[in-house]
Design an enzyme around this catalytic site. Structure first.
Site, PDB file in Angstrom:
ATOM      1  N   GLY A  11      69.100 -51.286 105.404  1.00 40.40           N
ATOM      2  CA  GLY A  11      70.035 -52.272 105.972  1.00 40.40           C
ATOM      3  C   GLY A  11      69.675 -53.680 105.530  1.00 40.40           C
ATOM      4  O   GLY A  11      69.089 -53.879 104.458  1.00 40.40           O
ATOM      5  N   VAL A  13      67.444 -56.042 106.520  1.00 38.10           N
ATOM      6  CA  VAL A  13      66.050 -56.426 106.272  1.00 38.10           C
ATOM      7  C   VAL A  13      65.469 -55.589 105.124  1.00 38.10           C
ATOM      8  O   VAL A  13      64.827 -56.117 104.215  1.00 38.10           O
ATOM      9  CB  VAL A  13      65.181 -56.269 107.545  1.00 38.10           C
ATOM     10  CG1 VAL A  13      63.723 -56.586 107.246  1.00 38.10           C
ATOM     11  CG2 VAL A  13      65.689 -57.181 108.650  1.00 38.10           C
ATOM     12  N   GLY A  14      65.743 -54.274 105.149  1.00 39.04           N
ATOM     13  CA  GLY A  14      65.180 -53.387 104.134  1.00 39.04           C
ATOM     14  C   GLY A  14      65.624 -53.781 102.726  1.00 39.04           C
ATOM     15  O   GLY A  14      64.811 -53.846 101.795  1.00 39.04           O
ATOM     16  N   ARG A 152      58.898 -69.346 112.164  1.00 41.32           N
ATOM     17  CA  ARG A 152      60.025 -70.034 112.819  1.00 41.32           C
ATOM     18  C   ARG A 152      59.572 -71.329 113.481  1.00 41.32           C
ATOM     19  O   ARG A 152      60.236 -72.362 113.388  1.00 41.32           O
ATOM     20  CB  ARG A 152      60.658 -69.094 113.852  1.00 41.32           C
ATOM     21  CG  ARG A 152      61.504 -68.023 113.199  1.00 41.32           C
ATOM     22  CD  ARG A 152      62.035 -67.014 114.195  1.00 41.32           C
ATOM     23  NE  ARG A 152      63.070 -66.201 113.552  1.00 41.32           N
ATOM     24  CZ  ARG A 152      63.468 -65.022 113.985  1.00 41.32           C
ATOM     25  NH1 ARG A 152      62.918 -64.496 115.074  1.00 41.32           N
ATOM     26  NH2 ARG A 152      64.411 -64.358 113.361  1.00 41.32           N
ATOM     27  N   HIS A 176      56.474 -59.996 120.516  1.00 43.45           N
ATOM     28  CA  HIS A 176      57.620 -60.458 119.723  1.00 43.45           C
ATOM     29  C   HIS A 176      58.839 -60.357 120.630  1.00 43.45           C
ATOM     30  O   HIS A 176      59.621 -59.427 120.565  1.00 43.45           O
ATOM     31  CB  HIS A 176      57.771 -59.569 118.477  1.00 43.45           C
ATOM     32  CG  HIS A 176      58.902 -59.973 117.583  1.00 43.45           C
ATOM     33  ND1 HIS A 176      59.053 -61.234 117.069  1.00 43.45           N
ATOM     34  CD2 HIS A 176      59.963 -59.261 117.111  1.00 43.45           C
ATOM     35  CE1 HIS A 176      60.143 -61.291 116.324  1.00 43.45           C
ATOM     36  NE2 HIS A 176      60.713 -60.104 116.341  1.00 43.45           N
TER      37      HIS A 176
HETATM   38  C1  2OP Z   1      64.124 -61.245 114.873  1.00 43.05           C
HETATM   39  O1  2OP Z   1      63.390 -61.830 115.652  1.00 43.05           O
HETATM   40  C2  2OP Z   1      64.953 -59.071 114.054  1.00 43.05           C
HETATM   41  O2  2OP Z   1      63.275 -59.224 115.750  1.00 43.05           O
HETATM   42  C3  2OP Z   1      63.837 -59.795 114.615  1.00 43.05           C
HETATM   43  O3  2OP Z   1      65.041 -61.812 114.264  1.00 43.05           O
END
Ligand code: 2OP
Length: 306
Positions: A11, A13-14, A152, A176
């Site tokens: 998809g 990301v892959g 980020r 996360h």
């Molecule tokens: C994100 O933080 C997909 O978990 C991933 O964007």
């Protein structure tokens, strides 16, 4: 240089990750596996067409058969349902854990020396499932979450402070998800954040970091982030492939570190050819310690509910 990198899940990301691996010529063979065989096939053909421009002499194969993880040096698991707007990462736990289990049983049987990087959400729990299903040493099961969260925060700080992104040393780890720990250990080239930004403003950037993934999901309406996750995964792959001994952040099984046991959660780690070669324990404030401990409690509760 890896011989064979398998990416399970072709998809967003892959496929983006596969493209980065081709561009950076990090292996001899990429195997793309997706239950939708045509998606994997089409993506592999498209990626092959980029080899000439990059001068990348690697081969690409596609499959819908999980058994084709066989003999991989590295397997990246991105397969699973992404979030829809309004969903938390935890809402995916049941459906994605059965997918990760299936993939990891094949890894255990057919790629027993591989290093495994998990990207599927909810990341920390899926990393735990991958570890217990493969039975691999914790060095070889790595969850890609905190390196993205750190990237980020670095991005937001760099924009706000007008400082070069490479001067930012972000320390973001823990879960996360909502219980992410944006640590005050973060610096601008070793100088404390307080020299650059008021507490209130820093707190705002921390909240934006935590909400960043969900913000992207809500804007996309379908699917979730791809470039940030793929780039952060590439950082880990390069650290392994080039035996960099790089300090970064990843979900790892803890066995007493930070006072926690029996759970996978993001921590500062040194990554080299053998995977997670060391977990770095930094001193946390009382409040930070509580954030991490609470995150671990919630993760364990979720694991027990499976
Ligand atoms: C994100 O933080 C997909 O978990 C991933 O964007």
């Amino acid at each position: 240089m890896f011989n064979k990198i398998t990416i399970v899940g072709a998809g967003n990301v892959g496929s983006t990750l596969a493209f980065l691996i081709v561009a950076n010529k990090l292996c001899k063979k990429i195997m793309l596996i997706d239950v939708e065989g045509d998606l994997a096939k089409a993506t592999a053909l498209d990626l092959e067409d980029s080899r000439f421009s990059f001068g990348a002499n690697l081969s690409l194969e596609a499959s819908s058969n999980l058994g084709d993880v066989a003999s991989s040096d590295l397997v990246v698991i991105t397969a699973g349902r992404p979030r829809s707007p309004g969903m938390s990462r935890e809402d995916l736990v049941k459906i994605n854990s059965s997918i990760v289990q299936k993939v990891c049983s094949q890894i255990k049987a057919k790629a027993k020396d591989a290093i495994v990087i998990v990207i599927t959400n909810p990341l920390d729990i899926m990393t735990y499932i991958a570890l217990t299903t493969t039975g691999f040493s914790r060095k070889r099961v790595i969850g890609m979450g905190s390196s993205l969260d750190s990237a980020r925060f670095a991005n937001l700080l760099s924009k706000k402070l007008r400082v070069a992104i490479e001067n930012i040393n972000p320390f973001v780890f823990g879960a996360h998800g909502k219980n992410m720990l944006v640590s005050s250990t973060s610096t601008i080239r070793g100088l404390g954040l307080e020299k650059f930004i008021k507490d209130r403003e820093a707190a705002r950037l921390k909240s934006q970091t935590i909400a960043r993934g969900a913000r992207i999901v809500s804007l996309l309406k379908k699917g979730s982030a791809r470039f940030g996750p793929a780039a952060s995964c590439l950082e880990i792959i390069e650290a392994i492939g080039l035996d960099k001994k790089k300090l970064t952040f990843a979900a790892s099984y803890l066995n007493g570190e930070y006072g926690l046991k029996g759970v996978c959660v993001g921590v500062p780690v040194i990554i080299g050819a053998r995977g997670i070669e060391r977990i770095i324990e930094i001193t946390l404030s009382k409040r930070e310690k509580k954030v991490l401990t609470d995150a671990a409690k919630i993760l364990r509760k979720n694991i027990n509910s499976l």
